[in-house]
Write a protein that holds these residues in place. Structure first.
Motif, PDB file in Angstrom:
ATOM      1  N   PHE A  42       0.822  -1.212   0.000  1.00  0.00           N
ATOM      2  CA  PHE A  42       0.000   0.000   0.000  1.00  0.00           C
ATOM      3  C   PHE A  42       0.854   1.259   0.000  1.00  0.00           C
ATOM      4  N   ASP A  43       1.989   1.201   0.675  1.00  0.00           N
ATOM      5  CA  ASP A  43       2.909   2.343   0.628  1.00  0.00           C
ATOM      6  C   ASP A  43       3.292   2.667  -0.818  1.00  0.00           C
ATOM      7  N   LYS A  44       3.533   1.636  -1.612  1.00  0.00           N
ATOM      8  CA  LYS A  44       3.930   1.840  -3.015  1.00  0.00           C
ATOM      9  C   LYS A  44       2.802   2.505  -3.815  1.00  0.00           C
ATOM     10  N   ILE A  45       1.571   2.094  -3.561  1.00  0.00           N
ATOM     11  CA  ILE A  45       0.440   2.719  -4.252  1.00  0.00           C
ATOM     12  C   ILE A  45       0.432   4.220  -3.971  1.00  0.00           C
ATOM     13  N   LEU A  46       0.609   4.583  -2.707  1.00  0.00           N
ATOM     14  CA  LEU A  46       0.562   6.004  -2.356  1.00  0.00           C
ATOM     15  C   LEU A  46       1.801   6.754  -2.821  1.00  0.00           C
ATOM     16  N   GLU A  47       2.934   6.069  -2.895  1.00  0.00           N
ATOM     17  CA  GLU A  47       4.142   6.700  -3.449  1.00  0.00           C
ATOM     18  C   GLU A  47       3.931   7.047  -4.927  1.00  0.00           C
ATOM     19  N   GLU A  48       3.238   6.166  -5.649  1.00  0.00           N
ATOM     20  CA  GLU A  48       2.953   6.433  -7.059  1.00  0.00           C
ATOM     21  C   GLU A  48       1.907   7.534  -7.211  1.00  0.00           C
ATOM     22  N   LYS A  49       0.917   7.532  -6.338  1.00  0.00           N
ATOM     23  CA  LYS A  49      -0.152   8.536  -6.404  1.00  0.00           C
ATOM     24  C   LYS A  49       0.345   9.914  -5.948  1.00  0.00           C
ATOM     25  N   TYR A  50       1.230   9.920  -4.968  1.00  0.00           N
ATOM     26  CA  TYR A  50       1.766  11.169  -4.409  1.00  0.00           C
ATOM     27  C   TYR A  50       3.297  11.115  -4.457  1.00  0.00           C
ATOM     28  N   PRO A  51       3.897  11.409  -5.602  1.00  0.00           N
ATOM     29  CA  PRO A  51       5.363  11.341  -5.707  1.00  0.00           C
ATOM     30  C   PRO A  51       6.095  12.252  -4.722  1.00  0.00           C
ATOM     31  N   ASP A  52       5.479  13.375  -4.371  1.00  0.00           N
ATOM     32  CA  ASP A  52       6.088  14.301  -3.425  1.00  0.00           C
ATOM     33  C   ASP A  52       5.789  13.822  -2.000  1.00  0.00           C
ATOM     34  N   SER A  53       6.811  13.368  -1.309  1.00  0.00           N
ATOM     35  CA  SER A  53       6.614  12.812   0.038  1.00  0.00           C
ATOM     36  C   SER A  53       6.101  13.851   1.036  1.00  0.00           C
ATOM     37  N   ASN A  54       6.245  15.125   0.718  1.00  0.00           N
ATOM     38  CA  ASN A  54       5.748  16.171   1.621  1.00  0.00           C
ATOM     39  C   ASN A  54       4.228  16.271   1.641  1.00  0.00           C
ATOM     40  N   VAL A  55       3.571  15.778   0.588  1.00  0.00           N
ATOM     41  CA  VAL A  55       2.106  15.823   0.541  1.00  0.00           C
ATOM     42  C   VAL A  55       1.479  14.427   0.655  1.00  0.00           C
ATOM     43  N   ARG A  56       2.310  13.419   0.686  1.00  0.00           N
ATOM     44  CA  ARG A  56       1.823  12.039   0.757  1.00  0.00           C
ATOM     45  C   ARG A  56       1.230  11.757   2.137  1.00  0.00           C
ATOM     46  N   PRO A  57       0.002  11.235   2.175  1.00  0.00           N
ATOM     47  CA  PRO A  57      -0.576  10.890   3.475  1.00  0.00           C
ATOM     48  C   PRO A  57       0.143   9.687   4.085  1.00  0.00           C
ATOM     49  N   LYS A  58       0.044   9.576   5.393  1.00  0.00           N
ATOM     50  CA  LYS A  58       0.607   8.398   6.066  1.00  0.00           C
ATOM     51  C   LYS A  58      -0.259   7.203   5.721  1.00  0.00           C
ATOM     52  N   SER A  59       0.337   6.025   5.798  1.00  0.00           N
ATOM     53  CA  SER A  59      -0.442   4.827   5.475  1.00  0.00           C
ATOM     54  C   SER A  59       0.186   3.597   6.111  1.00  0.00           C
ATOM     55  N   PHE A  60      -0.604   2.545   6.150  1.00  0.00           N
ATOM     56  CA  PHE A  60      -0.116   1.243   6.602  1.00  0.00           C
ATOM     57  C   PHE A  60       0.740   0.654   5.489  1.00  0.00           C
ATOM     58  N   ASP A  61       1.547  -0.351   5.825  1.00  0.00           N
ATOM     59  CA  ASP A  61       2.512  -0.906   4.872  1.00  0.00           C
ATOM     60  C   ASP A  61       1.883  -1.767   3.790  1.00  0.00           C
ATOM     61  N   THR A  62       0.958  -2.629   4.201  1.00  0.00           N
ATOM     62  CA  THR A  62       0.502  -3.654   3.268  1.00  0.00           C
ATOM     63  C   THR A  62      -0.967  -3.987   3.456  1.00  0.00           C
ATOM     64  N   ILE A  63      -1.534  -4.570   2.408  1.00  0.00           N
ATOM     65  CA  ILE A  63      -2.908  -5.067   2.449  1.00  0.00           C
ATOM     66  C   ILE A  63      -2.879  -6.543   2.083  1.00  0.00           C
ATOM     67  N   PHE A  64      -3.553  -7.332   2.904  1.00  0.00           N
ATOM     68  CA  PHE A  64      -3.721  -8.755   2.628  1.00  0.00           C
ATOM     69  C   PHE A  64      -5.223  -9.011   2.576  1.00  0.00           C
ATOM     70  N   VAL A  65      -5.696  -9.592   1.477  1.00  0.00           N
ATOM     71  CA  VAL A  65      -7.123  -9.843   1.300  1.00  0.00           C
ATOM     72  C   VAL A  65      -7.399 -11.332   1.435  1.00  0.00           C
ATOM     73  N   TYR A  66      -8.408 -11.645   2.233  1.00  0.00           N
ATOM     74  CA  TYR A  66      -8.856 -13.031   2.409  1.00  0.00           C
ATOM     75  C   TYR A  66     -10.381 -12.995   2.458  1.00  0.00           C
ATOM     76  N   ASP A  67     -11.017 -13.579   1.443  1.00  0.00           N
ATOM     77  CA  ASP A  67     -12.478 -13.531   1.310  1.00  0.00           C
ATOM     78  C   ASP A  67     -12.946 -12.083   1.394  1.00  0.00           C
ATOM     79  N   ASN A  68     -13.826 -11.765   2.347  1.00  0.00           N
ATOM     80  CA  ASN A  68     -14.305 -10.392   2.454  1.00  0.00           C
ATOM     81  C   ASN A  68     -13.581  -9.603   3.560  1.00  0.00           C
ATOM     82  N   PHE A  69     -12.427 -10.123   3.993  1.00  0.00           N
ATOM     83  CA  PHE A  69     -11.620  -9.443   5.000  1.00  0.00           C
ATOM     84  C   PHE A  69     -10.440  -8.746   4.325  1.00  0.00           C
TER      85      PHE A  69
END
Length: 178
Positions: A42-69
């Motif tokens: 997820f960090d990578k997604i936001l790095e691509e969406k917000y290349p400027d780290s000064n405006v990039r929101p904080k985020s969790f590191d990763t997403i793991f999907v299992y069924d509807n969780f």
């Protein structure tokens, strides 16, 4: 309406492993060595969406999907007493807001999924870390309980990487080598 698989396909360039997403670049250390499970960096997604780290929101590191969780996981190479509560809370709130925006853009109904926030941290050493590892063991740490009460997430887990590994294996019947 699309399903969460659409999100995974859209961000397939951000697929990763627990090993890569648990990397602490400051200390050149992996908190989890597992490369068998596919996760979304997820960090990578936001790095691509917000290349400027000064405006990039904080985020969790990763997403793991299992069924509807949808597990939103933050790895911290620190003991609980060293972790900044406000930082952990902002990673949840900012990350969740960004995830909601990304899902809505793909016409994915956010309410169809149960979001679970996990903070996996460095193993405690007794007796120095007695308070957060003993008295506080099993409790939701870092001031995060409020977000469960506000229904921002379904569940919150804060514990060591070892606990995370055992619970992952128990819940999903998949080995995780952290």
């Amino acid at each position: 309406m699309a399903d969460i698989g659409q999100f995974i396909r859209t961000y397939s360039s951000c697929k990763s492993t627990f090993k890569e997403t648990s990397f602490d670049s400051d200390n050149n250390h992996y908190l989890c060595k597992d490369e068998s499970q596919v996760v979304i960096d997820f960090d990578k997604i936001l790095e691509e969406k917000y290349p400027d780290s000064n405006v990039r929101p904080k985020s969790f590191d990763t997403i793991f999907v299992y069924d509807n969780f949808v597990f939103c996981i933050e790895f911290k190479n620190q003991k609980p007493a060293q972790i900044n509560n406000q930082d952990i809370c902002e990673k949840l709130t900012d990350g969740k807001a960004e995830l909601d925006t990304l899902l809505q853009a793909l016409h994915i109904q956010v309410n169809d999924y149960e979001l679970i926030y996990c903070v996996a941290y460095k193993k405690c050493i007794e007796p120095r870390d007695r308070y957060k590892c003993g008295i506080e063991k099993g409790k939701v740490l870092f001031g995060l309980e409020q977000y469960k009460e506000q229904n921002i997430v379904k569940e919150i887990f804060t514990d060591t990487v070892d606990f995370f590994t055992k619970e992952f294996t128990k819940q999903f019947r998949k080995e995780l080598a952290c």
